[in-house]
Design an enzyme around this catalytic site. Structure first.
Site, PDB file in Angstrom:
ATOM      1  N   LEU A 239       0.840  -1.204   0.000  1.00  0.00           N
ATOM      2  CA  LEU A 239       0.000   0.000   0.000  1.00  0.00           C
ATOM      3  C   LEU A 239       0.874   1.252   0.000  1.00  0.00           C
ATOM      4  CD1 LEU A 239      -2.743  -1.018   2.577  1.00  0.00           C
ATOM      5  CD2 LEU A 239      -2.718  -1.321   0.109  1.00  0.00           C
ATOM      6  N   ASP A 281       1.530  -3.867   5.511  1.00  0.00           N
ATOM      7  CA  ASP A 281       0.613  -3.501   4.435  1.00  0.00           C
ATOM      8  C   ASP A 281       1.007  -4.215   3.151  1.00  0.00           C
ATOM      9  OD1 ASP A 281       2.950  -2.227   3.999  1.00  0.00           O
ATOM     10  OD2 ASP A 281       2.092  -0.264   3.543  1.00  0.00           O
TER      11      ASP A 281
END
Ligand code: C2E
Ligand code: MG
Ligand code: MG
Length: 635
Positions: A239, A281
């Site tokens: 991300l 992430d």
């Protein structure tokens, strides 16, 4: 008291059979005792009353049990208690085998029903004690009749049978309980193992597979793709902008964002595909069963769009994006670990390219990068291990045929590949720190040889090749000054020449001019190497204070047959003269070229026809072929 629950006591059907059996006995008792009562009414009213009492209780028990089959244990207890009391009454007041027989049925049926229970055991004990006591009491008043003895024996045998049966059932029951317990334990362990397995294979936060399960599935998918010659895409997702969200809104919001992102990714891919979280992430999506590589582009585009949509949490709209790296099997024919690593590398490139995009891993460029990296590593080790050597190629004064200097050319005595030329490795180090390290080594080594030769009575100018990157690096002049101090040239001695490629990008002409001037102070001159092969020649010539032009060998070699080359060589010789520079022709491969250059007015020559590059130890003994005596020194 263990209650005979339908499911617990060996199933519902046997229990229903038992109830039917008990009811049958109650009915039988009612009919038997009722009939006996009618028959005895004419003999004795009290006896008949007892019979009716027995018949009535049988009927009542029958009725009650039919209505409440669930209370069967209570009914069995009642029957036993009632039977015991009536038994006593009959035994003491009206000894009659008929009544006792019906009571016998009642009694043993109820005891049979309660077998295996603690109350059943108590009733049995009470019955046996009662029968023995009853017989004893009756036996004390009168002699025992045959019927008394018969019914008593029958009772005792039947009850002992039930008693025995009770014992075996008890052990059966215990075994059943033990097995039940074992089953329960196994069930609990299986449940526990299942839970452990969940923990071991799934991500606790998002519930999607973790790294372990991902690799498991990837291995399976790879095997399948190999077998079916199918396509497989390993996508590494990271991300963009997650850390600031986590830092600003806290971990719980961060967690919710991760859960939501996971949900969105799962929504966009197919059922068969795997979405796994590696931690933080970072996710990996496994796209399987692809027909063509383009198919995964659509999926990735959807993932980019979906993840990019704002996420509403606590009234806030949070935005992030995702960078994706993709490794495709079989174009990247690697194992699971490597595929994931390649996808990771490609993801990194997607980030570098500006995030919020995907990048496809290119195996060919990776191979190039890897071998490049390996070569750099080897060069570094070779430099530390003393595998490099300077060869020297003589430069000749063409007219006088005397040695006018030598060019230092780097060689690599590679432990496996043998003697390597600059073309084999110098490209790899271009514009790296290693190029500077190598250059510094060349300068220091050349200075070392110069000192030794001088001690042996040979004074000679050595030309070294220095890259533009090294030349323009910080500290070049101070380090060179240090080397000059080591050599300690005589005042005015032109002991070293730096050859810079004419094609080299010398960005800051003013700075280079200052550098050349500083070097001149140290007795170090400059030559423009491979002159004519570049295009900025005239700019350099007019602005840089170099003292030598080296004509590129490509023109020299063919100048006798190629008019164009001939013209170029002539032009460069004229230019050198116009700018008051020396001129060296490279590529003098034979006597013909030597003579031609001489006629064209070229002063110096270098080439295989004059002398091949040679180890430093051979140079002092080298003689130009046409010169029998020793060689003169250049001043
Ligand atoms: P260069 O500076 O132009 O060096 C001359 C090259 O031409 C040398 O190749 C030499 O062996 C070759 N040569 C000389 N005479 C003849 C000839 O008659 N015919 C033919 N065909 N070739 C001839 P080498 O040693 O392979 O070096 C190639 C290039 O590598 C050099 O071209 C130079 O640019 C670079 N180089 C060599 N040593 C170093 C170094 O220590 N540092 C740096 N930065 N570059 C170097
Ligand atoms: Mg050179
Ligand atoms: Mg050259």
């Amino acid at each position: 008291m263990t209650s005979p629950e339908p499911t617990d006591n060996g199933g519902e059907q046997p229990l229903r059979n038992k109830i039917a059996f008990l009811n049958g006995i109650f009915l039988l008792v009612a009919v038997l005792a009722g009939g006996l009562g009618f028959y005895r009414w004419w003999i004795s009213h009290p006896l008949a009353a007892i019979d009716f009492l027995i018949a009535g209780s049988g009927a009542l028990l029958w009725l009650y049990l039919r209505r409440h089959p669930g209370r069967v244990e209570l009914v069995a207890n009642l029957a036993l208690g009632l039977g015991l009391i009536l038994f006593f009454a009959v035994f003491l007041l009206a000894p009659s085998q008929g009544s006792r027989l019906s009571l016998f049925f009642l009694h043993s049926a109820a005891a049979f029903f309660l077998k295996g229970t603690r109350t059943g055991l108590w009733w049995l004990a009470a019955s046996i004690v009662a029968i023995i006591a009853g017989n004893f009491v009756q036996g004390a008043e009168s002699a025992l009749s045959g019927i008394d003895i018969g019914t008593t024996v029958l009772y005792l045998v039947a009850l002992a049978g039930v008693f025995y049966y009770h014992g075996t059932l008890k052990s059966d029951e215990a075994r059943r309980l033990r097995e039940e317990d074992l089953r329960r334990q196994i069930r609990a362990r299986l449940e526990h193992e299942k839970q452990l397995e969940r923990l071991a294979h799934y991500d606790a936060l998002t519930g999607v597979p973790n790294r372990i399960l991902l690799f498991d599935r990837l291995a399976q998918a790879l095997a399948r793709a190999k077998r079916d010659q199918g396509l497989l895409a390993v996508c590494y997702l990271d991300l963009d902008g997650f850390k600031p969200i986590n830092d600003r809104f806290g971990h719980s919001v961060g967690d919710r964002v991760l859960v939501e992102v996971t949900r969105r990714i799962r929504e966009t891919v197919r059922e068969d595909d795997t979405v796994a979280r590696l931690g933080g992430d970072e996710f990996v999506v496994l796209l399987v069963g692809l027909e063509a590589a383009e198919e995964c582009v659509g999926s990735l585009q959807r993932v980019l769009e979906r993840v990019g949509e704002p996420i509403a949490i606590d009234g806030q709209a949070l935005s992030l994006s995702v960078s994706i790296g993709v490794a495709l099997y079989p174009s990247d024919e690697e194992d699971a670990e490597t595929l994931v690593r390649h996808a990771d590398q490609a993801m990194y490139l997607a980030k570098l390219a500006g995030k919020n995009r995907f990048h496809l891993f290119d195996p060919a460029s990776d191979r190039r990068a890897r071998s490049h990296h390996q070569l750099l590593q080897e060069i570094r080790q070779g430099l530390a291990g003393g595998e490099f050597e300077l060869y020297f190629q003589p430069k000749l004064d063409l007219a006088a045929r005397r040695l006018a200097g030598a060019e230092a050319l780097i060689r690599w005595n590679h432990p496996r590949r043998g003697l390597l030329l600059p073309a084999d490795f110098m490209r790899a180090v271009e514009n790296t720190d290693l190029e500077i390290e190598l250059g510094e080594w060349v300068i220091a080594t050349a200075v070392g040889h110069l000192r030794r030769w001088r001690e042996a009575g040979l004074r000679i100018q050595v030309a070294i090749n220095i890259s533009a990157y090294h030349l323009q690096s910080a500290g070049f002049v101070p380090k060179l000054t240090e080397q000059a101090r080591r050599y300690a040239p005589q005042p005015g001695e032109r002991w070293l020449q730096i050859e810079v490629l004419e094609t080299a990008a010398l960005d800051d002409i003013a700075r280079i001019s200052a550098l050349i001037a500083a070097c001149r102070e140290l007795g170090i001159g400059f030559a423009l190497d491979d002159f004519g092969s570049g295009y900025s020649s005239l700019t350099y010539l007019s602005q840089l204070d170099v003292d030598t032009l080296k004509i590129d060998q490509s023109f020299v070699r063919d100048m006798q047959s190629d008019k164009g080359d001939h013209a170029v060589v002539l032009g460069i010789i004229a230019l050198a003269r116009a700018f008051e520079m020396h001129c060296v022709a490279e590529g003098v491969e034979d006597e013909g070229i030597h003579q031609a250059l001489l006629q064209m007015g070229c002063e110096l020559g270098q080439g295989n026809g004059i002398g091949l590059p040679m180890p430093a130890t051979e140079l002092p003994g080298w003689r130009p072929s046409a010169l029998a005596g020793g060689f003169d020194l250049i001043s």
